[in-house]
Scaffold this active site. Structure first.
Site, PDB file in Angstrom:
ATOM      1  N   ASN A  87      -3.007   1.981   6.066  1.00  0.00           N
ATOM      2  CA  ASN A  87      -2.483   3.121   5.314  1.00  0.00           C
ATOM      3  C   ASN A  87      -3.601   3.718   4.462  1.00  0.00           C
ATOM      4  O   ASN A  87      -4.360   2.976   3.826  1.00  0.00           O
ATOM      5  CB  ASN A  87      -1.337   2.668   4.403  1.00  0.00           C
ATOM      6  CG  ASN A  87      -0.167   2.109   5.193  1.00  0.00           C
ATOM      7  OD1 ASN A  87       0.191   2.643   6.241  1.00  0.00           O
ATOM      8  ND2 ASN A  87       0.423   1.027   4.716  1.00  0.00           N
ATOM      9  N   GLY A  93       0.801   6.148   2.463  1.00  0.00           N
ATOM     10  CA  GLY A  93       1.571   5.024   1.926  1.00  0.00           C
ATOM     11  C   GLY A  93       0.710   3.892   1.402  1.00  0.00           C
ATOM     12  O   GLY A  93       1.165   2.752   1.296  1.00  0.00           O
ATOM     13  N   GLN A  94      -0.539   4.190   1.046  1.00  0.00           N
ATOM     14  CA  GLN A  94      -1.429   3.144   0.541  1.00  0.00           C
ATOM     15  C   GLN A  94      -1.085   2.809  -0.899  1.00  0.00           C
ATOM     16  O   GLN A  94      -1.055   3.694  -1.763  1.00  0.00           O
ATOM     17  CB  GLN A  94      -2.891   3.602   0.643  1.00  0.00           C
ATOM     18  CG  GLN A  94      -3.882   2.531   0.199  1.00  0.00           C
ATOM     19  CD  GLN A  94      -5.333   2.969   0.391  1.00  0.00           C
ATOM     20  OE1 GLN A  94      -5.612   4.114   0.740  1.00  0.00           O
ATOM     21  NE2 GLN A  94      -6.251   2.049   0.169  1.00  0.00           N
ATOM     22  N   HIS A 100      -7.573  -2.251   3.633  1.00  0.00           N
ATOM     23  CA  HIS A 100      -7.006  -3.447   4.260  1.00  0.00           C
ATOM     24  C   HIS A 100      -6.348  -3.084   5.580  1.00  0.00           C
ATOM     25  O   HIS A 100      -5.690  -2.051   5.706  1.00  0.00           O
ATOM     26  CB  HIS A 100      -6.007  -4.155   3.339  1.00  0.00           C
ATOM     27  CG  HIS A 100      -5.008  -3.245   2.690  1.00  0.00           C
ATOM     28  ND1 HIS A 100      -5.319  -2.430   1.619  1.00  0.00           N
ATOM     29  CD2 HIS A 100      -3.705  -3.013   2.966  1.00  0.00           C
ATOM     30  CE1 HIS A 100      -4.251  -1.748   1.254  1.00  0.00           C
ATOM     31  NE2 HIS A 100      -3.254  -2.072   2.071  1.00  0.00           N
TER      32      HIS A 100
HETATM   33  P1  5GP Z   1      -0.537  -0.813   1.422  1.00  0.00           P
HETATM   34  O1  5GP Z   1       0.811  -0.234   1.089  1.00  0.00           O
HETATM   35  O2  5GP Z   1      -1.569  -0.492   0.365  1.00  0.00           O
HETATM   36  O3  5GP Z   1      -1.011  -0.481   2.806  1.00  0.00           O
HETATM   37  O4  5GP Z   1      -0.341  -2.374   1.449  1.00  0.00           O
HETATM   38  C1  5GP Z   1      -0.538  -3.204   0.344  1.00  0.00           C
HETATM   39  C2  5GP Z   1       0.006  -4.568   0.712  1.00  0.00           C
HETATM   40  O5  5GP Z   1      -0.480  -5.504  -0.230  1.00  0.00           O
HETATM   41  C3  5GP Z   1       1.526  -4.639   0.681  1.00  0.00           C
HETATM   42  O6  5GP Z   1       2.017  -5.027   1.967  1.00  0.00           O
HETATM   43  C4  5GP Z   1       1.813  -5.673  -0.407  1.00  0.00           C
HETATM   44  O7  5GP Z   1       2.920  -6.494  -0.103  1.00  0.00           O
HETATM   45  C5  5GP Z   1       0.513  -6.450  -0.477  1.00  0.00           C
HETATM   46  N1  5GP Z   1       0.241  -7.005  -1.787  1.00  0.00           N
HETATM   47  C6  5GP Z   1       0.346  -6.365  -2.989  1.00  0.00           C
HETATM   48  N2  5GP Z   1      -0.029  -7.182  -3.986  1.00  0.00           N
HETATM   49  C7  5GP Z   1      -0.390  -8.364  -3.399  1.00  0.00           C
HETATM   50  C8  5GP Z   1      -0.865  -9.614  -3.938  1.00  0.00           C
HETATM   51  O8  5GP Z   1      -1.048  -9.803  -5.138  1.00  0.00           O
HETATM   52  N3  5GP Z   1      -1.108 -10.606  -3.045  1.00  0.00           N
HETATM   53  C9  5GP Z   1      -0.932 -10.441  -1.690  1.00  0.00           C
HETATM   54  N4  5GP Z   1      -1.193 -11.493  -0.898  1.00  0.00           N
HETATM   55  N5  5GP Z   1      -0.480  -9.270  -1.164  1.00  0.00           N
HETATM   56  C10 5GP Z   1      -0.221  -8.252  -2.012  1.00  0.00           C
END
Ligand code: 5GP
Ligand code: ZN
Length: 114
Positions: A87, A93-94, A100
């Site tokens: 994302n 949706g980031q 990542h």
């Molecule tokens: P995004 O929405 O930015 O693509 O994804 C962020 C991801 O990071 C989400 O799936 C969320 O569950 C994960 N996430 C957020 N905070 C933490 C954390 O402290 N530890 C871990 N292992 N995952 C996290």
């Protein structure tokens, strides 16, 4: 990056279930899994998003892909398949501003994504 959540995980300042690591990348379980397998693969160098890719660091994308392949092979996902998601930005949706790759698997994915 001092205050970046995922940089803190790299520095072991915040706990995470780490599943793989090498010189350039780290992989750990997502804290809120959206599938039976939900692993995040990140570069150790802080890149905010795909927008930060350049000629100098684009090889990190390959490193992330290779680490994901090793994990998916190890977990037996390759026969059935899996999904990669990255994302980018508000509309993408980031939520965490450290690049990542989501490796999602262990169930049938639907399309289109929300
Ligand atoms: P995004 O929405 O930015 O693509 O994804 C962020 C991801 O990071 C989400 O799936 C969320 O569950 C994960 N996430 C957020 N905070 C933490 C954390 O402290 N530890 C871990 N292992 N995952 C996290
Ligand atoms: Zn970071």
């Amino acid at each position: 990056m001092k205050d970046c959540l995922f940089c803190k995980i790299i520095r072991r300042e915040i706990p995470a279930k780490i599943v793989d690591e090498n010189e350039s990348c780290l992989a750990f379980k997502d804290i809120d899994p959206k599938a039976p397998v939900h692993i995040l693969i990140i570069p150790k160098e802080h890149l905010g998003s795909t927008l930060d890719f350049s000629d100098e660091n684009i090889s990190l994308l390959a490193e992330m892909g290779l680490m994901s392949n090793s994990i998916s092979r190890e977990l037996g996902l390759n026969a059935g398949g899996y999904r990669w998601v990255i994302n980018t930005g508000k509309d993408g949706g980031q939520a965490v501003d450290h690049l990542h790759l989501h490796l999602l698997g262990g169930r049938k994915m639907t399309w289109p994504p929300g």
